[in-house]
Design a protein around this motif. Structure first.
Motif, PDB file in Angstrom:
ATOM      1  N   VAL A 106       0.831  -1.204   0.000  1.00 17.90           N
ATOM      2  CA  VAL A 106       0.000   0.000   0.000  1.00 17.90           C
ATOM      3  C   VAL A 106       0.867   1.256   0.000  1.00 17.90           C
ATOM      4  O   VAL A 106       0.582   2.235  -0.702  1.00 17.90           O
ATOM      5  N   ALA A 107       1.947   1.253   0.770  1.00 18.31           N
ATOM      6  CA  ALA A 107       2.807   2.432   0.866  1.00 18.31           C
ATOM      7  C   ALA A 107       3.453   2.777  -0.470  1.00 18.31           C
ATOM      8  O   ALA A 107       3.709   3.948  -0.762  1.00 18.31           O
ATOM      9  N   GLY A 108       3.714   1.751  -1.297  1.00 17.01           N
ATOM     10  CA  GLY A 108       4.345   2.004  -2.586  1.00 17.01           C
ATOM     11  C   GLY A 108       3.372   2.063  -3.742  1.00 17.01           C
ATOM     12  O   GLY A 108       3.796   2.119  -4.902  1.00 17.01           O
ATOM     13  N   ASN A 109       2.074   2.088  -3.451  1.00 13.68           N
ATOM     14  CA  ASN A 109       1.069   2.067  -4.496  1.00 13.68           C
ATOM     15  C   ASN A 109       0.962   3.416  -5.203  1.00 13.68           C
ATOM     16  O   ASN A 109       1.294   4.460  -4.656  1.00 13.68           O
ATOM     17  N   THR A 110       0.456   3.374  -6.436  1.00  8.74           N
ATOM     18  CA  THR A 110       0.270   4.599  -7.221  1.00  8.74           C
ATOM     19  C   THR A 110      -0.658   5.582  -6.519  1.00  8.74           C
ATOM     20  O   THR A 110      -0.472   6.801  -6.613  1.00  8.74           O
ATOM     21  N   ALA A 111      -1.656   5.073  -5.806  1.00 10.98           N
ATOM     22  CA  ALA A 111      -2.598   5.951  -5.116  1.00 10.98           C
ATOM     23  C   ALA A 111      -1.892   6.824  -4.093  1.00 10.98           C
ATOM     24  O   ALA A 111      -2.230   8.010  -3.925  1.00 10.98           O
ATOM     25  N   VAL A 112      -0.908   6.273  -3.397  1.00 10.12           N
ATOM     26  CA  VAL A 112      -0.165   7.058  -2.406  1.00 10.12           C
ATOM     27  C   VAL A 112       0.713   8.092  -3.098  1.00 10.12           C
ATOM     28  O   VAL A 112       0.836   9.235  -2.642  1.00 10.12           O
ATOM     29  N   ARG A 113       1.317   7.710  -4.214  1.00 14.17           N
ATOM     30  CA  ARG A 113       2.144   8.675  -4.951  1.00 14.17           C
ATOM     31  C   ARG A 113       1.299   9.821  -5.493  1.00 14.17           C
ATOM     32  O   ARG A 113       1.711  10.981  -5.462  1.00 14.17           O
ATOM     33  N   ASP A 114       0.109   9.503  -5.981  1.00  8.48           N
ATOM     34  CA  ASP A 114      -0.796  10.558  -6.461  1.00  8.48           C
ATOM     35  C   ASP A 114      -1.211  11.473  -5.310  1.00  8.48           C
ATOM     36  O   ASP A 114      -1.315  12.698  -5.482  1.00  8.48           O
ATOM     37  N   LEU A 115      -1.475  10.870  -4.152  1.00  6.09           N
ATOM     38  CA  LEU A 115      -1.836  11.648  -2.971  1.00  6.09           C
ATOM     39  C   LEU A 115      -0.702  12.597  -2.596  1.00  6.09           C
ATOM     40  O   LEU A 115      -0.933  13.781  -2.295  1.00  6.09           O
ATOM     41  N   ALA A 116       0.530  12.097  -2.631  1.00  5.47           N
ATOM     42  CA  ALA A 116       1.686  12.928  -2.308  1.00  5.47           C
ATOM     43  C   ALA A 116       1.835  14.071  -3.301  1.00  5.47           C
ATOM     44  O   ALA A 116       2.156  15.217  -2.917  1.00  5.47           O
ATOM     45  N   ASP A 117       1.600  13.795  -4.565  1.00  8.01           N
ATOM     46  CA  ASP A 117       1.707  14.839  -5.586  1.00  8.01           C
ATOM     47  C   ASP A 117       0.670  15.932  -5.359  1.00  8.01           C
ATOM     48  O   ASP A 117       0.982  17.127  -5.480  1.00  8.01           O
ATOM     49  N   ARG A 118      -0.552  15.542  -5.033  1.00  8.21           N
ATOM     50  CA  ARG A 118      -1.604  16.540  -4.804  1.00  8.21           C
ATOM     51  C   ARG A 118      -1.271  17.423  -3.611  1.00  8.21           C
ATOM     52  O   ARG A 118      -1.432  18.647  -3.660  1.00  8.21           O
ATOM     53  N   LEU A 119      -0.807  16.804  -2.547  1.00  9.95           N
ATOM     54  CA  LEU A 119      -0.471  17.574  -1.353  1.00  9.95           C
ATOM     55  C   LEU A 119       0.737  18.475  -1.607  1.00  9.95           C
ATOM     56  O   LEU A 119       0.827  19.581  -1.070  1.00  9.95           O
ATOM     57  N   GLY A 120       1.678  17.979  -2.407  1.00 12.83           N
ATOM     58  CA  GLY A 120       2.829  18.800  -2.739  1.00 12.83           C
ATOM     59  C   GLY A 120       2.441  20.002  -3.566  1.00 12.83           C
ATOM     60  O   GLY A 120       2.928  21.127  -3.342  1.00 12.83           O
TER      61      GLY A 120
END
Length: 262
Positions: free
Chosen positions: A116-130
């Motif tokens: 889950v930590a390495g999933n695309t959904a988490v990366r997308d979440l990080a991009d939005r917050l960034g």
């Protein structure tokens, strides 16, 4: 006066490391161009967003697992294993959890967290917050971490140089004078680390200053009333059930348990 050379070496390491940390911290505090922070309130943070800002990808994974467990769609055993009850995911994070299970519907919690930590959904979440200016980018986060490690290394350098200076005979110079001179760079490094800890870089290296303010406001308003919000902001230690803490603790300690025969 040979000990002065050790003092100069200590000061050189301290000034370089503190300057590095200061630059990284300044960069982290700079608002993102076009940031949506002024219009973003803590009430608008989703639990996944709050979890990422407070603890990064691993916190998002823990929150997902606990949320599914509370809805009786996943069973988390104190042995460190998870079992699927409802195989239908309701969001990308839950679907990544379900996709990590084997054909028998069971998997170690540690492996689920990693997936889950390495999933695309988490990366997308990080991009939005960034993009919103709430999360630090990977480069800025790495710079702050490297700066902190450099200052810690400089602290050890000061202590080593002080020990070396004391080991060298210093005619006409009292030991107290030598220690007093070395205490100055030591105070500087410890002060930098204390300030970094106060600003939150040691506690939440994922959130920008704006993101950290939202987390503080969210935690203050919730005050532990909602269990999942408490977990998102404070981590697994906010879980009241000792069996659930044990289930998630296996992965935190880097151990993958063996499944026992039923």
């Amino acid at each position: 006066m040979f000990w002065v050379l050790f003092l100069l070496a200590a000061w050189a390491g301290v000034l370089l490391s503190c300057t590095r940390l200061l630059r990284a911290a300044t960069r982290a505090a700079e608002p993102t161009t076009g940031s949506a922070v002024p219009h973003h309130r803590h009430e608008e943070l989703s639990l996944y967003e709050a979890a990422y800002l407070a603890g990064g990808p691993a916190r998002v994974a823990d929150l997902t697992l606990l949320s599914m467990q509370r809805q009786r769609r996943l069973l988390l055993a104190h042995t460190g294993w998870a079992t699927v009850v409802d195989p239908v995911g309701r969001d990308p994070h839950e679907r990544s959890v379900l996709g990590a299970f084997g054909p028998d519907g069971q998997s170690p919690v540690a492996e689920l967290r990693s997936t889950v930590a390495g999933n695309t959904a988490v990366r997308d979440l990080a991009d939005r917050l960034g993009e919103a200016g709430l999360a630090l980018t990977e480069g800025v986060r790495a710079g702050v971490g490297e700066g902190i490690r450099a200052v810690r290394g400089a602290t050890l350098l000061v202590l080593a140089m002080a020990a070396a200076a004391l080991a060298v005979p210093a005619e006409g110079t009292a030991t107290g004078i030598v220690l007093a001179w070395f205490s100055l760079p030591l105070v500087l490094t410890l002060g930098c680390l204390a300030i970094a800890g106060f600003d939150g870089y040691l506690h939440s290296p994922w959130a920008s200053p704006a993101g950290q303010r939202l987390l503080v406001a969210l935690d203050r308003e919730d005050n532990g009333a909602e269990p999942l919000t408490a977990v998102a902001v404070r981590g697994v230690r906010a879980v009241g059930d000792p069996d659930l803490r044990a289930a998630l603790g296996y992965g935190n300690r880097g151990r993958i348990p063996r499944q026992r025969d039923q």
